[in-house]
Design a protein around this motif. Structure first.
Motif, PDB file in Angstrom:
ATOM      1  N   SER A  80      27.947 -18.200 -12.902  1.00 47.29           N
ATOM      2  CA  SER A  80      28.664 -17.167 -11.970  1.00 47.29           C
ATOM      3  C   SER A  80      29.561 -17.824 -11.016  1.00 47.29           C
ATOM      4  O   SER A  80      30.552 -17.142 -10.540  1.00 47.29           O
ATOM      5  N   SER A  84      32.953 -15.722 -10.380  1.00 47.74           N
ATOM      6  CA  SER A  84      33.405 -15.557  -8.974  1.00 47.74           C
ATOM      7  C   SER A  84      34.997 -15.797  -9.085  1.00 47.74           C
ATOM      8  O   SER A  84      35.553 -15.237  -8.480  1.00 47.74           O
ATOM      9  N   TYR A 217      28.903  -9.700  -2.123  1.00 49.42           N
ATOM     10  CA  TYR A 217      27.610  -9.904  -2.739  1.00 49.42           C
ATOM     11  C   TYR A 217      26.891  -8.360  -2.869  1.00 49.42           C
ATOM     12  O   TYR A 217      26.016  -8.225  -3.797  1.00 49.42           O
ATOM     13  N   TRP A 230      26.129 -11.818 -12.838  1.00 52.31           N
ATOM     14  CA  TRP A 230      26.228 -11.895 -11.409  1.00 52.31           C
ATOM     15  C   TRP A 230      27.212 -13.097 -10.988  1.00 52.31           C
ATOM     16  O   TRP A 230      27.152 -14.013 -11.541  1.00 52.31           O
ATOM     17  N   GLN A 233      27.721 -15.562  -5.260  1.00 53.24           N
ATOM     18  CA  GLN A 233      27.122 -14.994  -3.863  1.00 53.24           C
ATOM     19  C   GLN A 233      25.677 -14.339  -4.410  1.00 53.24           C
ATOM     20  O   GLN A 233      24.782 -14.481  -3.580  1.00 53.24           O
ATOM     21  N   LEU A 234      25.763 -13.545  -5.531  1.00 54.54           N
ATOM     22  CA  LEU A 234      24.490 -12.981  -5.615  1.00 54.54           C
ATOM     23  C   LEU A 234      23.259 -13.857  -6.348  1.00 54.54           C
ATOM     24  O   LEU A 234      22.422 -13.782  -5.996  1.00 54.54           O
ATOM     25  N   ARG A 237      21.981 -15.488  -3.316  1.00 51.18           N
ATOM     26  CA  ARG A 237      21.152 -14.569  -2.501  1.00 51.18           C
ATOM     27  C   ARG A 237      19.906 -14.365  -3.295  1.00 51.18           C
ATOM     28  O   ARG A 237      18.802 -14.339  -2.739  1.00 51.18           O
TER      29      ARG A 237
END
Length: 297
Positions: A80, A84, A217, A230, A233-234, A237
């Protein structure tokens, strides 16, 4: 003008005023630094220290990197982070390219449909499309469950166009006239004159865009169905809500799982450090870019 006739802001400040300013600066710095210190310290603390301090640690007596090892050892966090970074770099570059071209075209009087396009751009500051129309557009274009859905819909912002357009309009017209007399076309003028002189405002807008792409996100939550795609940020979360991270690592015998607080704080550190590393290199352009682009005189 005598010394007594000078305005108040040009006079030498009194020691009491200097002391009050220093105290205020220290208080503001403490308010900013204290939460970040707690986040970093908790991410490096052991389970015993976290339990002894009620969940959060201000200053760890012994440092443990178990939370970071747990995060990067076979979990989706490593992937991830790469996702990102890729989305942020590609999205920022694409957005800056489109924004600079639009701003340059709208800053040149007499360009094709300049007044009508400028009015249309300014209207978007007042009337947003809304979430459902954007989602339907992304679906009709076949961008669902692709990274293009995170880059293209928000690539161009009217606010950024206005900022860069105002900066370009502040460049002396004589430079453009001299370049055209030497036979330079619009692309040559943009590349050799406008871009070098607009580094400050481009750096500011680029920072805004990068922070927006990095912290986004809701877009991935809306458009990405595959959890393997993903961004960071996701994933953060998901961990905060479900307290789990998808992992492919094998649990070793005797291995102690770090507390949830350490993993949460480690994720916050990982998500914050990249922006903190980029920001110092752009601070010198912040005030100049914003003020020159926003004020005409």
């Amino acid at each position: 003008m005598s010394v007594t006739d000078r305005p108040v802001w040009l006079g030498r400040p009194k020691p009491v005023a200097v002391a009050l300013k220093a105290l205020a600066l220290l208080l503001i710095s403490g308010v900013v630094v204290f939460p970040f210190l707690v986040v970093v310290s908790t991410s490096l603390a052991t389970k015993a220290q976290i339990d002894a301090n009620g969940g959060y640690v201000l200053w760890p007596t012994s440092i443990s990197f178990d939370a970071y090892r747990q995060i990067f050892d076979g979990t989706q966090v490593s992937r991830s982070v790469v996702i990102s970074v890729g989305i942020t770099v590609a999205g920022t570059a694409f957005s800056l390219f489109c924004t600079v071209l639009a701003a340059y075209g709208l800053s040149r009087r007499g360009s094709l449909f300049q007044r009508g396009l400028l009015t249309f751009v300014l209207l978007t500051l007042l009337f947003g499309p809304g979430m459902i129309p954007v989602y339907l557009m992304v679906k009709q274009l076949g961008m669902l469950n692709t990274y293009w859905a995170l880059i293209i819909p928000g690539a161009v912002s009217a606010f950024n166009i206005v900022i860069i357009r105002g900066f370009i309009q502040g460049i002396p017209q004589e430079l453009f006239d001299a370049a055209r007399m030497d036979g330079a076309g619009e692309w040559r003028i943009l590349w050799s004159i406008v871009l070098p002189l607009s580094k400050a405002v481009i750096a500011v807008v680029g920072l805004f865009l990068a922070v927006g792409y990095w912290n986004n996100y809701f877009g991935p939550l809306l458009y990405l169905n595959d959890s393997q795609m993903w961004p960071l940020q996701l994933v953060m979360r998901s961990f905060v809500l479900e307290n789990t991270i998808t992992t492919t690592a094998t649990q070793l015998p005797g291995h102690v799982t770090p507390p949830a607080q350490s993993i949460q704080m480690a994720l916050v550190v990982i998500a914050t450090v990249p922006i903190l590393c980029v920001y110092p290199f752009l601070t010198k352009h912040m005030s100049k870019g914003m003020l020159t682009g926003a004020i005409k005189g």
